[in-house]
Design a protein around this motif. Sequence first.
Motif, mmCIF file in Angstrom:
data_model
loop_
_atom_site.group_PDB
_atom_site.id
_atom_site.type_symbol
_atom_site.label_atom_id
_atom_site.label_comp_id
_atom_site.label_asym_id
_atom_site.label_seq_id
_atom_site.Cartn_x
_atom_site.Cartn_y
_atom_site.Cartn_z
ATOM 1 N N LEU A 253 -1.154 12.282 1.429
ATOM 2 C CA LEU A 253 -0.809 12.563 -0.190
ATOM 3 C C LEU A 253 -0.045 11.098 -0.665
ATOM 4 C CD1 LEU A 253 -1.312 14.597 -2.760
ATOM 5 C CD2 LEU A 253 1.000 15.310 -2.493
ATOM 6 N N LEU A 254 0.951 10.583 -0.016
ATOM 7 C CA LEU A 254 1.437 9.843 -0.776
ATOM 8 C C LEU A 254 0.469 8.280 -1.033
ATOM 9 C CD1 LEU A 254 5.314 10.126 0.021
ATOM 10 C CD2 LEU A 254 4.075 10.545 -2.186
ATOM 11 N N ASP A 255 -0.223 8.502 0.506
ATOM 12 C CA ASP A 255 -0.906 6.602 0.046
ATOM 13 C C ASP A 255 -2.060 7.555 -0.399
ATOM 14 O OD1 ASP A 255 -1.120 4.659 1.684
ATOM 15 O OD2 ASP A 255 -2.359 5.513 3.698
ATOM 16 N N THR A 256 -2.527 8.298 -0.335
ATOM 17 C CA THR A 256 -3.757 8.224 -1.503
ATOM 18 C C THR A 256 -3.299 8.107 -2.880
ATOM 19 O OG1 THR A 256 -4.788 10.343 0.240
ATOM 20 C CG2 THR A 256 -5.897 9.897 -1.938
ATOM 21 N N VAL A 257 -2.954 8.776 -3.022
ATOM 22 C CA VAL A 257 -2.173 8.953 -4.623
ATOM 23 C C VAL A 257 -1.911 6.825 -4.694
ATOM 24 C CG1 VAL A 257 -0.462 8.571 -6.558
ATOM 25 C CG2 VAL A 257 -0.979 10.679 -4.452
ATOM 26 N N ALA A 258 -1.050 6.411 -4.171
ATOM 27 C CA ALA A 258 -0.856 4.955 -3.965
ATOM 28 C C ALA A 258 -1.847 3.691 -4.332
ATOM 29 C CB ALA A 258 0.496 4.342 -2.998
ATOM 30 N N LEU A 259 -2.845 4.736 -3.335
ATOM 31 C CA LEU A 259 -4.494 3.060 -3.442
ATOM 32 C C LEU A 259 -5.284 3.611 -4.380
ATOM 33 C CD1 LEU A 259 -4.940 3.448 0.689
ATOM 34 C CD2 LEU A 259 -3.987 2.235 -0.357
ATOM 35 N N LEU A 260 -5.167 4.611 -4.412
ATOM 36 C CA LEU A 260 -5.922 5.341 -6.244
ATOM 37 C C LEU A 260 -5.283 4.813 -7.243
ATOM 38 C CD1 LEU A 260 -7.218 9.845 -5.871
ATOM 39 C CD2 LEU A 260 -8.160 7.089 -4.889
ATOM 40 N N GLY A 261 -4.650 4.839 -7.485
ATOM 41 C CA GLY A 261 -4.152 3.910 -8.268
ATOM 42 C C GLY A 261 -4.242 2.561 -8.535
ATOM 43 N N LEU A 262 -3.645 1.742 -7.173
ATOM 44 C CA LEU A 262 -3.985 -0.086 -6.906
ATOM 45 C C LEU A 262 -5.277 0.113 -7.277
ATOM 46 C CD1 LEU A 262 -2.473 -0.859 -4.109
ATOM 47 C CD2 LEU A 262 -1.563 -1.254 -6.739
ATOM 48 N N LEU A 263 -5.988 0.819 -6.445
ATOM 49 C CA LEU A 263 -8.130 0.508 -6.668
ATOM 50 C C LEU A 263 -8.191 0.736 -8.304
ATOM 51 C CD1 LEU A 263 -8.990 2.015 -3.186
ATOM 52 C CD2 LEU A 263 -8.825 -0.212 -4.102
ATOM 53 N N ALA A 276 -14.478 3.206 -1.199
ATOM 54 C CA ALA A 276 -13.597 2.507 -0.794
ATOM 55 C C ALA A 276 -13.356 3.379 0.141
ATOM 56 C CB ALA A 276 -12.489 2.123 -1.379
ATOM 57 N N LEU A 277 -12.895 4.540 0.086
ATOM 58 C CA LEU A 277 -12.601 5.337 0.708
ATOM 59 C C LEU A 277 -13.247 5.849 1.670
ATOM 60 C CD1 LEU A 277 -9.917 7.624 -1.646
ATOM 61 C CD2 LEU A 277 -9.385 5.124 0.022
ATOM 62 N N LEU A 278 -15.025 5.878 1.253
ATOM 63 C CA LEU A 278 -15.858 6.285 2.467
ATOM 64 C C LEU A 278 -15.231 5.616 4.193
ATOM 65 C CD1 LEU A 278 -18.732 6.565 0.687
ATOM 66 C CD2 LEU A 278 -16.821 8.100 1.181
ATOM 67 N N PRO A 279 -14.640 3.957 4.244
ATOM 68 C CA PRO A 279 -14.326 3.295 5.448
ATOM 69 C C PRO A 279 -13.780 4.186 6.180
ATOM 70 C CG PRO A 279 -15.190 2.224 4.290
ATOM 71 C CD PRO A 279 -15.160 3.010 3.597
ATOM 72 N N VAL A 280 -12.459 4.211 5.433
ATOM 73 C CA VAL A 280 -11.524 5.082 6.162
ATOM 74 C C VAL A 280 -11.700 6.559 6.650
ATOM 75 C CG1 VAL A 280 -9.031 5.914 4.841
ATOM 76 C CG2 VAL A 280 -10.379 3.756 3.888
ATOM 77 N N LEU A 309 -4.706 3.608 9.866
ATOM 78 C CA LEU A 309 -5.842 3.049 9.585
ATOM 79 C C LEU A 309 -6.531 3.133 8.447
ATOM 80 C CD1 LEU A 309 -7.628 2.588 12.389
ATOM 81 C CD2 LEU A 309 -8.577 4.359 11.598
ATOM 82 N N ILE A 310 -5.386 3.416 7.460
ATOM 83 C CA ILE A 310 -6.261 3.653 6.163
ATOM 84 C C ILE A 310 -6.065 1.955 5.197
ATOM 85 C CG2 ILE A 310 -5.374 4.341 3.571
ATOM 86 C CD1 ILE A 310 -4.867 6.912 4.958
ATOM 87 N N GLY A 311 -4.442 0.972 6.014
ATOM 88 C CA GLY A 311 -4.388 0.172 5.501
ATOM 89 C C GLY A 311 -5.118 -0.684 6.047
ATOM 90 N N GLU A 312 -5.755 -0.726 7.162
ATOM 91 C CA GLU A 312 -6.817 -1.708 7.522
ATOM 92 C C GLU A 312 -8.184 -0.977 6.995
ATOM 93 O OE1 GLU A 312 -8.092 -4.862 11.203
ATOM 94 O OE2 GLU A 312 -6.854 -3.359 11.667
ATOM 95 N N ALA A 313 -9.055 -0.262 7.549
ATOM 96 C CA ALA A 313 -9.787 0.322 7.164
ATOM 97 C C ALA A 313 -10.482 0.059 5.768
ATOM 98 C CB ALA A 313 -9.964 2.191 7.146
ATOM 99 N N VAL A 314 -9.433 0.406 4.726
ATOM 100 C CA VAL A 314 -9.598 0.363 3.514
ATOM 101 C C VAL A 314 -9.651 -1.191 2.492
ATOM 102 C CG1 VAL A 314 -7.599 -0.320 2.034
ATOM 103 C CG2 VAL A 314 -8.971 1.056 0.724
ATOM 104 N N ASP A 315 -9.488 -1.441 3.907
ATOM 105 C CA ASP A 315 -9.211 -3.645 3.517
ATOM 106 C C ASP A 315 -11.703 -3.657 3.337
ATOM 107 O OD1 ASP A 315 -7.589 -3.822 3.251
ATOM 108 O OD2 ASP A 315 -6.841 -5.362 4.828
ATOM 109 N N TYR A 316 -12.345 -3.280 4.629
ATOM 110 C CA TYR A 316 -13.693 -3.546 4.424
ATOM 111 C C TYR A 316 -14.249 -3.009 3.748
ATOM 112 C CZ TYR A 316 -12.131 -4.070 9.649
ATOM 113 O OH TYR A 316 -12.080 -4.193 11.191
ATOM 114 N N GLY A 317 -14.144 -2.016 2.890
ATOM 115 C CA GLY A 317 -14.635 -1.410 2.267
ATOM 116 C C GLY A 317 -14.270 -2.218 0.417
#
Length: 810
Positions: A253-263, A276-280, A309-317
Amino acid sequence: MKPSRPRWQDPAVWSWLVLMALGLWLCVRATYVADMSAFLPAQPRAEQQLLVSQLQAGATSRVLLVGLRGGDAPGRAEASRRLAQALRASGAFESVNNGDNAGQEALGRVLFEHRYLLSPAIDAQRFTVEGLREALLDTASLLGTPAGAALGPLVWRDPTGEVVRIAETMIPASAPRMEHGVWMSRTEPRALLLATSRADGSDLDGQARAQDTVRRAFEALRLPALQLELSGPGTFAVQSRAAVQAEVERLALLDTVALLGLLLVAFGRLLPLGLALLPVASGVVAGIVAVHAVAGQVHGITLGFGITLIGEAVDYGIYYLVQARQHGRAGWLRTQWPTVRLGLLTSVAGFAALAVAGFSGLAQLGVFAVSGLVAAALTTRFLLPVLAPQGTAGRGLRPHFGRALGQLSARAPAWRTPLALAVLAGAALLLALPSPWRGTLAGLSPIPQEALALDASLRADLGASESGLLVAVQGPDEGSVLQAAERAGERLDALVAQGRLLGYQSPATLLPSPATQLARRGALPEESVLRQRLETAAAGGPFPPARLSGFIADVQAQRSREPLRPQDLAGTPLATALAAQLVPGRDGSPWQALIQLQLADEAPAGANGAAAPVLTAAELRQALQPLPGVQVLHVKTEIDAIYADYLQEALKLSLLGALAVVALLAAQLRDGRRLLRVLAPLAGSTVAVLAAFTLAGVALGVLHLVGLLLVVAIGSNYALFFDHLQVHGQADPETLASLLIANLTTVASFAILATADIPALAAVGQTVAPGAALSLLLAAAFCRGGPANAHGRIAATAEPLQPQRETRTP
């Protein structure tokens, strides 16, 4: 012109939806575990095989330690009896022991009917005139003692006191204290129970049901003055699973909130966030499915690792969605995808070595990483270009990110020398200081110290040995292993006589070998001989021979009785104790007899008045030589050795993975200078993180190593992109923006992971978060920082180019 079909009709979209639906269905049906047996070797050494089998499915893995704290002693005793009765009636437990007499009647009947086969006093001398006279006098002297009260009703059938001899051998050197007819703590206001569940130790659902049975039975007592305390291997396993599940949900949950905020800040729109989260999503689902297919189960730590894995997989998107704004779909696939693909291959090469590890937990991490990253990259390659042909709409703060990294790239080469000196200093530090790779298996466990302290307290109250020394005896079958345990017991008896050992608990004490029982049966005289000897031995004594006809009849009955076997003890308290000490052989493995030792705190003083040291494992081995099939195990030492082997294998496999990465990059780049500048940031960030941990005194373990592999995997993408920009010499702020956005999401993701309450997951976050940030800085410095313009200077402030229009040909 042929009209283009809607995007939702593209085969890539439908294929992805079908695969995701199937994957999610398999994820729901997968088996998830949390016990530490996944981090034990699949092919342990002979010394480790016993511990591994006991930790995974031994009788001790099914034991529940129960405490009833509070109130007064009579109230605790009554609650103990009522709770024990309820647990026995539930059917969820093989045995429930609290020191009361429940179940003792059946056991007493079995022991009484076999007393002349089980008593250690029985030999040919026992039934001579002198032997009988001495035994009768001993029994007479017991009649005036507390033990005589229990012996009284049996004395005419057991005048030689064999039941007393059997009871004496079965009382451990350190037994729980009895008060009001039940077990009580010596130091705490607590009653004690010991329950053995029917569910196997590896059946976490069954263990959870057994623990819930105890809690419901306690609640039904309606005694607010008392508190229930539970511990044992099963409770640890269930607590671990619950802790991992709760922590994974919180971190996700925290990771998703942080990623959504940054993106959202980077793109300024919501649609790119979902894309961007589809590859994740693809990577996590593929990882779970692959691990379950290979291992048959998914460990909780592996699932938590999926968050990383979110930390690297999101990079691809991010790479595609940002870079395609400038290059378009076709241009990105032609110019940028080869760089992403090479970064993926380096990541796969690093993690693939772990997938063949001899430890299930380590292999699961490798399989998850490889399958997850491949699925994420393939989703980026085939799905995102269909859904977003021109990349993401909206700019947000993306141009500012591009300019910021461009300015850093322009300045970073000037820092190359001090950065290189700092890395070399870190390497020298690693060579000079003791190795930081000294983590333990306990470091992977999420069990809090309070729970461990409660477990130690309950075990101490029950008299469980804390010496850590264990004698293991092997044999091809039940009879031979019990005979070997008897021979070991003779050596241990000598140590007990010397005061070096308080006592020991052996399965041969509870159940002598068939050979020993037959030898004792052979010592029983015929009726006429026994009657004649008894007449002489009892003359003038307290036991008139005329009243001992029952004794003579019992001796004759047992002359034809078959030796007692483990199955004859079923349903008695002795069956559980024997199951914990006598381990049947399976699939060709030998039988095992486990002898638990109670060490003396201090050996008796020698001739010079000084106390001898406590018995050591080496002295114990010497005392047991040259008995075949006997091993002396120091449990903590062996567990530490298992983890040391685990760590050494992980280090070797990681080294092989690193060599594979170097070979792959060398084959692709075909340029020594380019290879060195790509490898420099990877090596530098790894050394820097290791040096920082070493200076901080952190004991590094397997999960730190996995974190370093992730640092290399993530850093290789940065280094390759900077190398690509340098070689092509084109101003590409969108690529720079994508790198910085990807780095920020990665650092944020792993920084959140570093806050985990589970040490194993926190170790990964604490390693990758600083490592990823440092990788970007070193890549900017050692890969010459960024794109060079026509004059050889860094184009740091160039505005993003307009996206290229993709044209369709008939």
